[in-house]
Design an enzyme around this catalytic site. Structure first.
Site, short mmCIF file in Angstrom:
data_model
loop_
_atom_site.label_atom_id
_atom_site.label_comp_id
_atom_site.label_asym_id
_atom_site.label_seq_id
_atom_site.Cartn_x
_atom_site.Cartn_y
_atom_site.Cartn_z
N SER A 118 14.46 -5.78 -6.22
CA SER A 118 13.69 -4.54 -6.35
C SER A 118 14.29 -3.53 -7.33
CB SER A 118 13.54 -3.87 -4.97
OG SER A 118 14.82 -3.52 -4.43
N LYS A 137 18.60 4.02 -9.20
CA LYS A 137 17.38 3.51 -8.59
C LYS A 137 16.74 4.62 -7.75
CE LYS A 137 15.97 -0.49 -5.73
NZ LYS A 137 16.53 -1.67 -5.01
N SER A 167 18.23 -8.03 -4.64
CA SER A 167 17.61 -6.92 -5.36
C SER A 167 18.46 -6.32 -6.46
CB SER A 167 17.18 -5.83 -4.38
OG SER A 167 16.03 -6.23 -3.66
#
Length: 450
Positions: A117, A37, A141
């Site tokens: 996210s 990420k 997330s």
């Protein structure tokens, strides 16, 4: 189904490739390609958190979890797009969108959300670009994008994995964790990244608590296991609820003893305390992180600077604003009694009076619920919004939470959540592994009819 061309478009919006990959040939993860990420620092790629304010943020350092992956032989092949600033900039943020990466698409239906996210991490694994990606979670997330992209996602106990050199939201709730096609691969990667880090005090017990998580997987672990069904969590779609009920029978068939839990902690009070904690900690923790970056690369040295940057940069606010940033900036320090009380209340409601009380009072080894319902559409004008969530209790308490694919809701994947007590990571992974082996519910994009 995702057509080949649309899948390619999805991949383009998901990640940024590393052009200088050199994989070691030894180690327990030898040659395994892994995506990160884009809020996790690497020495060889910028780390942007999706924000143009961090577009040149390349301090030339590996986060400790990245160093552990490299030492285990993994090949870090790129960065994945995310919800900008991990979805904390605005109460109206769009999951999977960032000013740097654009909109991440759901591989099962590009018109629907990838959740966030850790959007790109979930989508990349679903597409088969890599077997494992690393996401981060503050509340949902990892688990939400894993569920709606039809992959395994594991949020470890807070303190098992270092957060150093990861763009933060909250030192109380933030953690990194693996997103994978199988529980075994998630367990293998967790074994590599878990461990103490002197720069992250939360990890002081990590070396003593970690085990070989893959070796601890037991296909028979559901036999005789008392598991609580969190009936007090509501709001799921009728289709997801029906898939869940079918999987309850699969758990019984595997030997689990299921206990219905009709009542839980006060969700409204927990939510109010949680958001207060996150806003106070966001201002403090982000200011500390920004101060650690290279001033020549990152001109925004504080949250206040980032707010001013966004206000002056139309590409940042074209779709939504920054009301949560502004509310965070208005907070005072972590010695404010309002913050101290909110943190105590949130910990009590989620931990002592939440997961701990439920498990102790009913002699349980885990709690389960649908992770969330099908991915909702990206069209904000319709009524197909997020339906149901199992993430909050484990997120606020800092306890482990695993989601494993359990089936489909209108052709979109949905996951089953396993939640446990603090440091019960190995048990939760093993229960999820036994469920995965009993059901084999995952189907890749293109193999599902709508």
């Amino acid at each position: 189904m995702v057509e080949a061309g649309r899948a390619a478009d999805t991949a383009h919006a998901v990640l940024r490739w590393n052009d200088a990959v050199s994989a070691p040939v030894r180690g327990p993860l030898a040659g395994m390609p892994i995506l990160l990420k884009d809020n996790i620092e690497t020495a060889d790629m910028p780390t942007t958190a999706g924000s143009l304010a961090l577009a040149n943020n390349a301090p030339g350092r590996d986060a400790p979890l990245v160093a552990r992956l490299r030492a285990a032989g993994a090949a870090i092949v790129g960065k994945t797009n995310l919800s900008e600033w991990a979805n904390i900039r605005s109460s109206r943020s769009i999951s999977g969108w960032s000013a740097v990466g654009g909109q991440t698409l759901n591989p099962y239906d590009p018109a629907r959300t990838p959740c966030g996210s850790s959007s790109g991490s979930g989508a990349a694994v679903a597409l088969g670009l890599v077997p494992v990606a690393i996401g981060t979670e503050t509340d949902g997330s990892i688990t939400c994008p894993a569920s709606v992209n039809g992959v395994v996602g594991f949020k470890p106990t807070v303190g098992l994995v270092s957060r150093t050199h990861i763009v933060p939201i909250s030192h109380s709730q933030d953690t990194a964790g693996p997103m994978a096609t199988t529980v075994r691969d998630a367990a293998r990667v967790l074994t590599a990244i878990a461990g103490a880090d002197p720069a992250d005090p939360a990890t002081a017990e990590a070396d003593a608590r970690k085990v070989d998580y893959a070796a601890a997987l037991d296909v028979g672990s559901l036999r005789g296991a008392r598991i609580g069904v969190m009936r007090f969590l509501t709001g799921y779609s009728a289709e997801t609820q029906a898939v869940f009920e079918r999987n309850l029978q699969a758990l019984r068939d595997a030997g689990a003893i299921l206990v219905d839990l009709p009542e839980g902690p006060d969700g409204r009070a927990l939510g109010a305390a949680e958001i207060k904690v996150l806003l106070y900690e966001l201002k403090h923790d982000l200011n500390v992180y920004l101060a650690s970056t290279d001033p020549a690369q990152v001109k925004t040295r504080t949250l206040a600077d980032v707010i001013a940057f966004n206000a002056a940069e139309p590409r940042e606010t074209v779709l939504f604003g920054q009301d949560l940033f502004e509310r965070a900036q208005a907070t005072s320090g972590l010695d404010d009694p309002a913050y101290v009380e909110a943190r105590a209340v949130s910990l009590r409601l989620a931990g002592a009076d939440g997961i701990d009380r439920l498990m102790r009072g009913h002699d349980l080894v885990a709690l389960i619920a649908p992770t969330t319902s099908r991915a909702w559409t990206n069209d904000r004008e319709d009524q197909d919004d997020m339906q149901g969530s199992a993430s909050q209790l484990a997120a606020v308490a800092g306890y482990p939470h695993l989601t494993v694919p359990m089936g489909f809701d209108r052709g979109m994947p949905v996951g089953l959540s396993f939640i446990g007590g603090k440091w019960e990571d190995a048990r939760i992974l093993s229960l999820g592994y036994a469920f995965e082996q009993a059901t084999h519910a995952r189907r890749p994009p293109g193999a599902v009819s709508h």
